[in-house]
Design a protein around this motif. Structure first.
Motif, PDB file in Angstrom:
ATOM      1  N   LEU A  44      67.483  59.807  68.454  1.00  0.00           N
ATOM      2  CA  LEU A  44      67.645  59.610  67.011  1.00  0.00           C
ATOM      3  C   LEU A  44      66.555  58.690  66.469  1.00  0.00           C
ATOM      4  CD1 LEU A  44      71.496  59.219  66.469  1.00  0.00           C
ATOM      5  CD2 LEU A  44      70.035  61.110  65.794  1.00  0.00           C
ATOM      6  N   SER A  45      66.281  57.583  67.199  1.00  0.00           N
ATOM      7  CA  SER A  45      65.233  56.673  66.749  1.00  0.00           C
ATOM      8  C   SER A  45      63.888  57.386  66.729  1.00  0.00           C
ATOM      9  CB  SER A  45      65.130  55.463  67.679  1.00  0.00           C
ATOM     10  OG  SER A  45      66.361  54.843  67.820  1.00  0.00           O
ATOM     11  N   ALA A  46      63.608  58.153  67.781  1.00  0.00           N
ATOM     12  CA  ALA A  46      62.324  58.852  67.842  1.00  0.00           C
ATOM     13  C   ALA A  46      62.206  59.837  66.680  1.00  0.00           C
ATOM     14  CB  ALA A  46      62.183  59.573  69.175  1.00  0.00           C
ATOM     15  N   ALA A  47      63.293  60.572  66.414  1.00  0.00           N
ATOM     16  CA  ALA A  47      63.246  61.555  65.337  1.00  0.00           C
ATOM     17  C   ALA A  47      63.012  60.870  63.992  1.00  0.00           C
ATOM     18  CB  ALA A  47      64.546  62.357  65.310  1.00  0.00           C
ATOM     19  N   ILE A  48      63.700  59.747  63.756  1.00  0.00           N
ATOM     20  CA  ILE A  48      63.512  59.044  62.489  1.00  0.00           C
ATOM     21  C   ILE A  48      62.088  58.500  62.399  1.00  0.00           C
ATOM     22  CG2 ILE A  48      64.273  57.042  61.139  1.00  0.00           C
ATOM     23  CD1 ILE A  48      67.092  57.541  62.220  1.00  0.00           C
ATOM     24  N   ALA A  49      61.554  58.023  63.531  1.00  0.00           N
ATOM     25  CA  ALA A  49      60.178  57.504  63.528  1.00  0.00           C
ATOM     26  C   ALA A  49      59.186  58.623  63.208  1.00  0.00           C
ATOM     27  CB  ALA A  49      59.850  56.879  64.882  1.00  0.00           C
ATOM     28  N   ILE A  50      59.429  59.816  63.754  1.00  0.00           N
ATOM     29  CA  ILE A  50      58.521  60.934  63.489  1.00  0.00           C
ATOM     30  C   ILE A  50      58.525  61.286  62.007  1.00  0.00           C
ATOM     31  CG2 ILE A  50      58.235  63.424  63.866  1.00  0.00           C
ATOM     32  CD1 ILE A  50      59.043  62.959  66.758  1.00  0.00           C
ATOM     33  N   VAL A  51      59.689  61.103  61.376  1.00  0.00           N
ATOM     34  CA  VAL A  51      59.782  61.421  59.951  1.00  0.00           C
ATOM     35  C   VAL A  51      59.144  60.326  59.083  1.00  0.00           C
ATOM     36  CG1 VAL A  51      61.451  61.675  58.096  1.00  0.00           C
ATOM     37  CG2 VAL A  51      61.763  62.918  60.197  1.00  0.00           C
ATOM     38  N   THR A  52      59.173  59.065  59.569  1.00  0.00           N
ATOM     39  CA  THR A  52      58.744  57.972  58.689  1.00  0.00           C
ATOM     40  C   THR A  52      57.328  57.471  58.939  1.00  0.00           C
ATOM     41  OG1 THR A  52      59.909  56.470  60.171  1.00  0.00           O
ATOM     42  CG2 THR A  52      61.018  57.062  58.137  1.00  0.00           C
ATOM     43  N   TRP A  53      56.704  57.812  60.079  1.00  0.00           N
ATOM     44  CA  TRP A  53      55.386  57.235  60.352  1.00  0.00           C
ATOM     45  C   TRP A  53      54.336  57.544  59.285  1.00  0.00           C
ATOM     46  CZ3 TRP A  53      50.784  59.828  61.045  1.00  0.00           C
ATOM     47  CH2 TRP A  53      50.856  61.200  61.286  1.00  0.00           C
ATOM     48  N   PRO A  54      54.370  58.729  58.623  1.00  0.00           N
ATOM     49  CA  PRO A  54      53.282  59.011  57.691  1.00  0.00           C
ATOM     50  C   PRO A  54      53.187  58.007  56.546  1.00  0.00           C
ATOM     51  CG  PRO A  54      54.535  60.995  58.140  1.00  0.00           C
ATOM     52  CD  PRO A  54      55.309  59.866  58.698  1.00  0.00           C
ATOM     53  N   THR A  55      54.330  57.473  56.094  1.00  0.00           N
ATOM     54  CA  THR A  55      54.297  56.483  55.016  1.00  0.00           C
ATOM     55  C   THR A  55      53.462  55.274  55.429  1.00  0.00           C
ATOM     56  OG1 THR A  55      56.575  57.144  54.677  1.00  0.00           O
ATOM     57  CG2 THR A  55      55.782  55.287  53.388  1.00  0.00           C
ATOM     58  N   MET A  63      69.474  57.219  57.104  1.00  0.00           N
ATOM     59  CA  MET A  63      69.290  58.521  57.749  1.00  0.00           C
ATOM     60  C   MET A  63      70.234  58.694  58.928  1.00  0.00           C
ATOM     61  SD  MET A  63      65.247  59.292  57.869  1.00  0.00           S
ATOM     62  CE  MET A  63      64.158  58.501  56.742  1.00  0.00           C
ATOM     63  N   GLU A  64      70.325  57.637  59.748  1.00  0.00           N
ATOM     64  CA  GLU A  64      71.212  57.735  60.915  1.00  0.00           C
ATOM     65  C   GLU A  64      72.647  57.981  60.447  1.00  0.00           C
ATOM     66  OE1 GLU A  64      74.108  56.759  63.811  1.00  0.00           O
ATOM     67  OE2 GLU A  64      73.787  55.514  62.048  1.00  0.00           O
ATOM     68  N   SER A  65      73.063  57.274  59.383  1.00  0.00           N
ATOM     69  CA  SER A  65      74.450  57.422  58.952  1.00  0.00           C
ATOM     70  C   SER A  65      74.686  58.828  58.403  1.00  0.00           C
ATOM     71  CB  SER A  65      74.807  56.359  57.918  1.00  0.00           C
ATOM     72  OG  SER A  65      74.133  56.598  56.709  1.00  0.00           O
ATOM     73  N   ALA A  66      73.688  59.392  57.705  1.00  0.00           N
ATOM     74  CA  ALA A  66      73.858  60.755  57.184  1.00  0.00           C
ATOM     75  C   ALA A  66      73.975  61.758  58.326  1.00  0.00           C
ATOM     76  CB  ALA A  66      72.689  61.120  56.266  1.00  0.00           C
ATOM     77  N   LEU A  67      73.148  61.570  59.364  1.00  0.00           N
ATOM     78  CA  LEU A  67      73.217  62.492  60.506  1.00  0.00           C
ATOM     79  C   LEU A  67      74.568  62.402  61.197  1.00  0.00           C
ATOM     80  CD1 LEU A  67      69.700  62.136  62.149  1.00  0.00           C
ATOM     81  CD2 LEU A  67      70.629  64.127  60.984  1.00  0.00           C
ATOM     82  N   SER A  68      75.022  61.164  61.464  1.00  0.00           N
ATOM     83  CA  SER A  68      76.304  61.070  62.180  1.00  0.00           C
ATOM     84  C   SER A  68      77.454  61.500  61.284  1.00  0.00           C
ATOM     85  CB  SER A  68      76.582  59.694  62.763  1.00  0.00           C
ATOM     86  OG  SER A  68      75.615  58.786  62.471  1.00  0.00           O
ATOM     87  N   PHE A  69      77.301  61.322  59.976  1.00  0.00           N
ATOM     88  CA  PHE A  69      78.333  61.814  59.059  1.00  0.00           C
ATOM     89  C   PHE A  69      78.521  63.322  59.231  1.00  0.00           C
ATOM     90  CE2 PHE A  69      79.011  63.906  54.910  1.00  0.00           C
ATOM     91  CZ  PHE A  69      80.313  63.518  54.678  1.00  0.00           C
ATOM     92  N   GLY A 111      61.090  67.216  47.391  1.00  0.00           N
ATOM     93  CA  GLY A 111      61.362  67.361  48.816  1.00  0.00           C
ATOM     94  C   GLY A 111      62.559  66.525  49.228  1.00  0.00           C
ATOM     95  N   GLY A 112      62.623  65.302  48.697  1.00  0.00           N
ATOM     96  CA  GLY A 112      63.747  64.427  49.007  1.00  0.00           C
ATOM     97  C   GLY A 112      65.056  65.007  48.509  1.00  0.00           C
ATOM     98  N   PRO A 168      60.073  68.461  53.662  1.00  0.00           N
ATOM     99  CA  PRO A 168      61.172  67.573  53.250  1.00  0.00           C
ATOM    100  C   PRO A 168      61.694  66.815  54.468  1.00  0.00           C
ATOM    101  CG  PRO A 168      61.444  69.709  52.258  1.00  0.00           C
ATOM    102  CD  PRO A 168      60.290  69.834  53.208  1.00  0.00           C
ATOM    103  N   SER A 169      61.690  65.479  54.379  1.00  0.00           N
ATOM    104  CA  SER A 169      61.878  64.715  55.602  1.00  0.00           C
ATOM    105  C   SER A 169      63.261  64.891  56.200  1.00  0.00           C
ATOM    106  CB  SER A 169      61.562  63.246  55.355  1.00  0.00           C
ATOM    107  OG  SER A 169      62.327  62.771  54.292  1.00  0.00           O
ATOM    108  N   PHE A 170      64.277  65.033  55.354  1.00  0.00           N
ATOM    109  CA  PHE A 170      65.605  65.157  55.960  1.00  0.00           C
ATOM    110  C   PHE A 170      65.786  66.519  56.637  1.00  0.00           C
ATOM    111  CE2 PHE A 170      70.211  65.310  56.287  1.00  0.00           C
ATOM    112  CZ  PHE A 170      70.435  64.071  56.850  1.00  0.00           C
ATOM    113  N   VAL A 171      65.150  67.549  56.082  1.00  0.00           N
ATOM    114  CA  VAL A 171      65.209  68.862  56.723  1.00  0.00           C
ATOM    115  C   VAL A 171      64.515  68.787  58.086  1.00  0.00           C
ATOM    116  CG1 VAL A 171      64.591  71.282  56.525  1.00  0.00           C
ATOM    117  CG2 VAL A 171      65.276  70.031  54.498  1.00  0.00           C
TER     118      VAL A 171
END
Lengths: 332, 318
Positions: free
Chosen positions: B180-191, B249-255, A263-264, B161-164
């Motif tokens: 952006l912070s909220a979106a990243i948090a939604i992707v990372t909270w499950p861990t 993640m933030e840097s990839a998005l802004s890239f 997935g990653g 897939p978290s980045f998707v």
């Protein structure tokens, strides 16, 4: 071997049962997420073509089913999905399914190769580091692993292009094959491979770093176990102990994480494919975000999740093969 | 959910993490069996004994200082044109790191970008921790249907897939620091949720929880005051890695041009330099080094924390 089969079948059945509600949950989650999106593909088309008449826009929306109430859109979507139909792309004006299937091989090739390269290189480097624990080679590789673990893949991609495409001129900086170059045969295959070197490297380095660290720790831990001492006391050869007793146990955590990293890799593919102009799902995802074609985006989300589900099931089965204890307690 | 008793045997070091518990950073936090909370002094002295961690702390302190001082050191808009374009680094005293294709100062961009990266890294992690710990605590403590429902939700979010998913979330919102912070948090909270769930599940059976319950403490009080402090060590380790991955993640998005267009960020600087790789690769290279240093520092600190808080490595676990 005979006793393996029912156990593996049970593991596979278990994985399938667990995957089904997850898959349904993902479909519903994805659908409602994209309902929240402001504007649709028709808005973008209208903006690009310098404004559509209201009637033309309405006709386009009707054609794509965008004028229906949300729940009936979901129902239509689920019905279509059951038939393998992901809807119509208003942006590219083709069925989403064929658009995605056309890009799928490119993504599978890229992430599959990257996964294999990462696992092989990671296991080899990790084993080397464990064998020379505390030496300069171990320390140097540990520092390198930490560095590559900290680098964004898009930046690695750009710097690889600077070095290997621009300055050295050894490898192409983008695309998937030479235009007008050799088609088919060994020459075509080699040509294709040349275009894969940089994207695969960019995608793998991060995972090689992870796996090397993981295998190093797992091997150092495994060889301190009592069963290794027993094996040595039995008089087994060192190479047999290394392969059958240490490596086999050290590879277990690697199979777990490698399966979940597919997935990653698919996600990382969004960035790497965009940089290299590689024709895969990741670049399609980027194009559909820019074109605000949410049906395509939803299709990619679903398909890549499905691939992850399949990979997880395969890992469960693989672990059943590697570790005879897995699945034994399930019957209880 | 089938009982996986075979994995739960404490001290059984060579077993892999069970398929249900696959934290993203599994290679660091293999051992989620809880231990009595390490004292704060223990952490500090462990960091002191660990030279790479000191390097990490020093780098992070430098980046933080640069971020905090950037409005003073580089007043004015970092997106403003201040010199001639394509000045190479070290060519001019006024622009020590050179200028980009429009004549914007790269050092000012890197300094202001540090603010953006750290802010998003910290706020996304804080949000992800709150969400994840709340969900994981509830699931692990309550068990039963609550656990089943939350575990299912965790599994759904960990399968996509978290980045998707991140790209989808960013596509449907207007990009800003908050979204952006909220979106990243939604992707990372499950861990975090998965980790917290495992901790709470094992801790709720402990004698001190039974004692608290027999004293008539409320569930909320038991969760927050009794179990949470004991569940924290592995969560703290994860937090430092989460900040690092949020920054990536933030840097990839802004890239890719999907970040906040109104602020300068390391990712967007790299993205804009991409057009000029042939003639002026430094425009992309320099902000990337800033990302690398910051993420490296966080990973070094994470490693040291893991060693300090991981009871197995300290060897003092009962």
């Amino acid at each position: 071997m005979k006793r393996h089969l029912p156990r593996l079948a049970r593991i596979a059945g278990h994985a399938g049962l667990r995957a089904l509600p997850t898959a349904i949950g993902i479909v519903i989650l994805g659908f409602f997420l994209l309902q929240q999106a402001p504007g649709d593909a028709v808005d973008v088309l209208s903006g690009e073509s310098g404004g559509l008449s209201t009637e033309a826009a309405a006709a386009l929306r009707h054609h794509a089913g965008l004028d229906q109430p949300v729940l009936s859109q979901l129902a239509a979507y689920l019905t279509g999905l059951a038939h393998g139909d992901l809807g119509w792309s208003a942006r590219f004006n083709v069925p989403v399914t064929s658009l995605i299937l056309q890009r799928l091989p490119g993504s599978l090739l890229l992430s599959g190769t990257a996964l294999v390269v990462s696992v092989l290189a990671g296991a080899a480097l990790g084993a080397l580091m464990a064998a020379r624990e505390g030496s300069w080679a171990d320390r140097g590789l540990s520092v390198a692993a930490l560095l590559f673990y900290s680098l964004p893949s898009f930046w690695i991609s750009l710097m690889l292009i600077v070095v290997f495409s621009i300055h050295l001129g050894w490898l192409p900086s983008g695309g998937s094959q030479t235009i007008g170059g050799p088609e088919g045969g060994l020459a075509g295959l080699l040509d294709h491979a040349r275009y894969m070197v940089l994207p695969v490297t960019s995608l793998s380095l991060f995972y090689i770093a992870i796996y090397a660290r993981l295998v190093r720790v797992a091997m150092i831990e495994a060889r301190a176990q009592d069963y290794v001492r027993t094996a040595r006391a039995k008089g087994l050869s060192e190479s047999r102990i290394l392969i059958r007793h240490i490596l086999r146990n050290a590879l277990l955590p690697l199979t777990t994480v490698a399966g979940m990293h597919l997935g990653g890799m698919l996600g990382g593919g969004v960035v790497v494919e965009t940089v290299y102009g590689w024709p895969g799902l990741g670049r399609l995802a980027y194009e559909s975000v820019i074109g605000r074609d949410f049906r395509v985006l939803l299709g990619i989300l679903l398909l890549s999740s499905l691939l992850v589900i399949v990979a997880n099931a395969l890992v469960d089965i693989l672990q059943g093969l590697l570790d005879p204890r897995v699945g034994v307690s399930h019957a209880a | 959910m089938p009982p996986k008793a075979i994995f739960a045997a404490p001290g059984d070091h060579h077993t892999p993490p069970p398929p249900e518990t696959r934290p993203l950073a599994a290679f660091r936090i293999e051992d989620t069996v809880s231990a009595p909370t390490a004292s704060r002094n223990g952490v500090v002295s462990a960091l002191r004994r660990h030279p790479p961690a000191l390097i990490g702390v020093a780098i992070l302190a430098g980046v933080t200082l640069l971020a905090l001082l950037s409005p003073l050191l580089f007043p004015g808009d970092p997106l403003a044109i201040t010199g001639e374009p394509f000045l190479w680094p070290f060519a001019s005293l006024a622009h020590p790191l050179g200028t980009d294709s429009l004549g914007r100062d790269i050092l000012a961009g890197v300094a202001h970008g540090a603010r953006v990266s750290l802010r998003i890294g910290l706020s996304a992690t804080a949000l992800g921790l709150v969400l994840g710990v709340a969900a994981g605590a509830l699931a692990g403590y309550k068990g039963g249907w609550t656990d089943a429902a939350i575990s299912r939700l965790i599994e759904i979010f960990q399968t996509v897939p978290s980045f998707v998913l991140l790209v989808v979330l960013v596509a449907i919102t207007q990009p800003s620091a908050g979204t952006l912070s909220a979106a990243i948090a939604i992707v990372t909270w499950p861990t975090v949720a998965r980790l917290a769930r495992a901790e709470f599940r094992s801790l709720r059976e402990k004698d001190f929880v039974l004692a608290a319950r027999s004293l008539g403490y409320s569930h909320t009080r038991i969760i927050i005051h009794e179990i949470l402090p004991n569940a924290l060590p592995p969560i703290v380790v994860t937090a430092s890695v989460m900040v690092a991955s949020a920054i990536l993640m933030e840097s990839a998005l802004s890239f890719m041009g999907l970040g906040d267009p109104n602020v300068v960020s390391w990712g967007s600087m790299i993205g804009q330099g991409r057009e000029y790789l042939r003639s002026a690769w430094y425009i992309s290279a320099l902000p990337g080094l800033a990302i690398m240093l910051t993420v490296l520092a966080l990973n070094l600190i994470g490693d040291a924390l893991n060693e300090a808080l991981n009871p197995r490595k300290r060897g003092g676990r009962a």
